[in-house]
Design a protein around this motif. Structure first.
Motif, PDB file in Angstrom:
ATOM      1  N   PRO A   1      56.632  56.130  22.599  1.00  0.00           N
ATOM      2  CA  PRO A   1      56.590  55.832  24.050  1.00  0.00           C
ATOM      3  C   PRO A   1      57.362  56.666  25.059  1.00  0.00           C
ATOM      4  O   PRO A   1      57.340  57.328  25.835  1.00  0.00           O
ATOM      5  CB  PRO A   1      56.568  54.359  24.455  1.00  0.00           C
TER       6      PRO A   1
ATOM      7  N   ARG B   1      50.031  62.463  22.994  1.00  0.00           N
ATOM      8  CA  ARG B   1      50.992  61.388  23.490  1.00  0.00           C
ATOM      9  C   ARG B   1      50.127  60.633  24.348  1.00  0.00           C
ATOM     10  O   ARG B   1      50.178  59.281  24.215  1.00  0.00           O
ATOM     11  CB  ARG B   1      52.034  61.979  24.369  1.00  0.00           C
ATOM     12  N   SER B   2      49.199  61.042  25.218  1.00  0.00           N
ATOM     13  CA  SER B   2      48.298  60.092  25.907  1.00  0.00           C
ATOM     14  C   SER B   2      47.288  59.195  25.221  1.00  0.00           C
ATOM     15  O   SER B   2      47.412  58.053  25.218  1.00  0.00           O
ATOM     16  CB  SER B   2      47.632  60.952  27.008  1.00  0.00           C
ATOM     17  N   LEU B   3      46.746  59.992  24.142  1.00  0.00           N
ATOM     18  CA  LEU B   3      45.762  59.214  23.291  1.00  0.00           C
ATOM     19  C   LEU B   3      46.323  58.177  22.368  1.00  0.00           C
ATOM     20  O   LEU B   3      45.943  56.949  22.424  1.00  0.00           O
ATOM     21  CB  LEU B   3      45.131  60.100  22.286  1.00  0.00           C
TER      22      LEU B   3
ATOM     23  N   SER C   1      49.294  56.717  23.056  1.00  0.00           N
ATOM     24  CA  SER C   1      50.073  55.668  23.548  1.00  0.00           C
ATOM     25  C   SER C   1      49.156  54.600  24.143  1.00  0.00           C
ATOM     26  O   SER C   1      49.204  53.476  24.075  1.00  0.00           O
ATOM     27  CB  SER C   1      50.712  56.162  25.009  1.00  0.00           C
ATOM     28  N   GLY C   2      47.739  55.143  24.613  1.00  0.00           N
ATOM     29  CA  GLY C   2      46.628  54.326  25.215  1.00  0.00           C
ATOM     30  C   GLY C   2      46.113  53.425  24.015  1.00  0.00           C
ATOM     31  O   GLY C   2      45.890  52.234  24.064  1.00  0.00           O
ATOM     32  N   GLU C   3      45.943  54.168  22.799  1.00  0.00           N
ATOM     33  CA  GLU C   3      45.113  53.420  21.610  1.00  0.00           C
ATOM     34  C   GLU C   3      46.250  52.311  20.976  1.00  0.00           C
ATOM     35  O   GLU C   3      45.911  51.478  20.426  1.00  0.00           O
ATOM     36  CB  GLU C   3      44.902  54.219  20.780  1.00  0.00           C
ATOM     37  N   ARG C   4      47.590  52.542  21.194  1.00  0.00           N
ATOM     38  CA  ARG C   4      48.479  51.875  20.260  1.00  0.00           C
ATOM     39  C   ARG C   4      48.629  50.582  21.345  1.00  0.00           C
ATOM     40  O   ARG C   4      48.560  49.500  20.733  1.00  0.00           O
ATOM     41  CB  ARG C   4      49.818  52.682  20.489  1.00  0.00           C
ATOM     42  N   GLU C   5      48.561  50.747  22.714  1.00  0.00           N
ATOM     43  CA  GLU C   5      48.768  49.586  23.484  1.00  0.00           C
ATOM     44  C   GLU C   5      47.486  48.363  23.257  1.00  0.00           C
ATOM     45  O   GLU C   5      47.421  47.297  22.843  1.00  0.00           O
ATOM     46  CB  GLU C   5      48.918  49.848  24.918  1.00  0.00           C
ATOM     47  N   ARG C   6      46.169  49.219  23.303  1.00  0.00           N
ATOM     48  CA  ARG C   6      45.097  48.510  23.191  1.00  0.00           C
ATOM     49  C   ARG C   6      44.860  47.912  21.820  1.00  0.00           C
ATOM     50  O   ARG C   6      44.406  46.567  21.930  1.00  0.00           O
ATOM     51  CB  ARG C   6      44.076  49.682  23.391  1.00  0.00           C
TER      52      ARG C   6
ATOM     53  N   ASN D   1      52.658  56.338  15.627  1.00  0.00           N
ATOM     54  CA  ASN D   1      51.298  56.308  15.757  1.00  0.00           C
ATOM     55  C   ASN D   1      50.487  55.375  14.552  1.00  0.00           C
ATOM     56  O   ASN D   1      49.248  55.730  14.426  1.00  0.00           O
ATOM     57  CB  ASN D   1      50.768  57.693  15.589  1.00  0.00           C
TER      58      ASN D   1
ATOM     59  N   PRO E   1      39.178  56.638  19.852  1.00  0.00           N
ATOM     60  CA  PRO E   1      39.015  55.413  20.330  1.00  0.00           C
ATOM     61  C   PRO E   1      37.597  55.006  19.541  1.00  0.00           C
ATOM     62  O   PRO E   1      37.681  53.699  19.086  1.00  0.00           O
ATOM     63  CB  PRO E   1      38.617  55.551  22.008  1.00  0.00           C
TER      64      PRO E   1
END
Length: 363
Positions: free
Chosen positions: A195, A274-276, A278-283, A302, A350
């Motif tokens: 992150p 990084r955007s991809l 970061s979002g998938e990690r949290e989700r 990752n 995703p």
């Protein structure tokens, strides 16, 4: 279900094809920890235009490539040495330091122990505790450092736990290692997915500690494991000289040099990755945290480690279930200090992540 005790690396798709009868091209590998975006678009479109580069030897010093790496990492290019994948640099470093007793966190990547053993040294593990969610207790760890240890190896973020050591804690470790004459090798294969890279990376610490070497590569973040392009960063110029003296010349071919320079300046690709992740990690972390069947450990890489809470399931059973649906996860029972209740998977696109989550969470 598969009865014999096979464990597969993310690159073992040929074995999977043979055993399960599934074409490797149809398998989504959640085990290899490779960027799901594939290679840099810049690299894909422009590398072919430089094919004539193979008609001549690359610069023996790899100056242009090292400068590209330095700009990307935020360090002096003279502190960088390149190698045929980080694996070559791990081997060279261990051959040069010739450690008699190495300390490694466990569970972690097996190649460290293998290289130390081949060099005639012994490896001791400091176990990360599940009761602390596999997060390193820095103060307790420091109390175990002594004069008998001559090499410490840290994977940060760690594989397979995806936990990390922040820079402030790394300073404490390095200070204590300095007192005891311990050299520290930090493998930052997954740090670019973190992150906040600056909070975790130890690159800036190479200016202050001459007992530190950092390893990085292009296999995971830049989705180029076949390129075999790795690099090490250290402020210890005596060590750099020793590595350069020992390693074979031209271990990086001309096309790999050009490819590396392209990848490190493809900022759109870097930002998209990084955007991809970061979002998938949290989700996915929150998705599995809300399940009563799994315990996820807070990930910084990752990929994510899961403990199976459902006693009717095992890692091998979930591996088998997923692979029959053409998805490959990692059965973690071969890692030190883990067992049949642990699996690991990396974050993909995703739609693929949704399919895997449905498979794993299905009753």
């Amino acid at each position: 279900m598969l009865k014999h005790k096979d464990h597969f690396h993310g690159s073992d798709l040929e074995k999977i094809e043979q055993i399960y009868g599934i074409r490797k091209e149809e398998i989504v590998s959640f085990s290899a920890n490779v960027n799901p975006l594939g290679i840099s678009p810049l690299l894909r479109t422009e590398l072919a235009e430089h094919i004539d580069a193979i008609t001549s030897y690359p610069d023996r010093e790899y100056t242009s490539l090292r400068k590209s790496m330095a700009a990307y990492c935020g360090c002096d290019y003279e502190n960088i040495v390149v190698g045929n994948g980080s694996t070559e640099l791990i081997s060279l470093f261990i051959q040069i330091r010739h450690p008699k007793k190495a300390l490694i966190l466990g569970p972690t990547y097996s190649e460290y122990e293998r290289e130390i053993m081949l060099d005639g040294g012994t490896t001791h593990y400091y176990p990360l505790k599940e009761s602390n969610d596999f997060v390193l207790d820095v103060d307790d760890f420091i109390s175990h450092l002594d004069q008998d240890t001559d090499l410490l190896i840290l994977c940060n973020p760690n594989n397979p736990t995806s936990t990390c050591i922040c820079q402030n804690d790394m300073r404490k470790i390095l200070d204590n290692c300095k007192i005891h004459g311990i050299y520290v090798m930090v493998d930052e294969t997954y740090v670019e997915f973190a992150p906040d890279v600056s909070e975790i990376s130890s690159v800036s610490l190479t200016n202050d500690y001459n007992n530190l070497v950092i390893l990085r590569g292009t296999s995971k973040f830049f989705a180029a494991p076949g390129l075999r392009l790795g690099y090490a960063i250290t402020g210890n110029h005596d060590l750099l000289h020793q590595i350069n003296t020992r390693k074979n010349p031209w271990t990086i071919n001309s096309l790999a040099v050009i490819a590396g320079e392209m990848m490190f300046r493809d900022q759109s690709y870097i930002d998209a990755t990084r955007s991809l992740i970061s979002g998938e990690r949290e989700r996915l972390y929150h998705l599995f945290a809300s399940s009563e069947r799994f315990k996820p450990y807070r990930p910084y890489g990752n990929f994510m480690l899961l403990r199976i809470l459902d006693q009717s399931l095992s890692a091998s059973e979930l591996f088998d279930r997923a692979i029959r649906e053409k998805m490959m996860i990692r059965d973690c029972s071969t890692f030190p200090f883990l067992d049949e209740q642990y699996i690991r998977f990396c974050f993909m696109k995703p739609e693929d992540n949704d399919r895997l989550a449905e498979c794993l969470l299905r009753l």
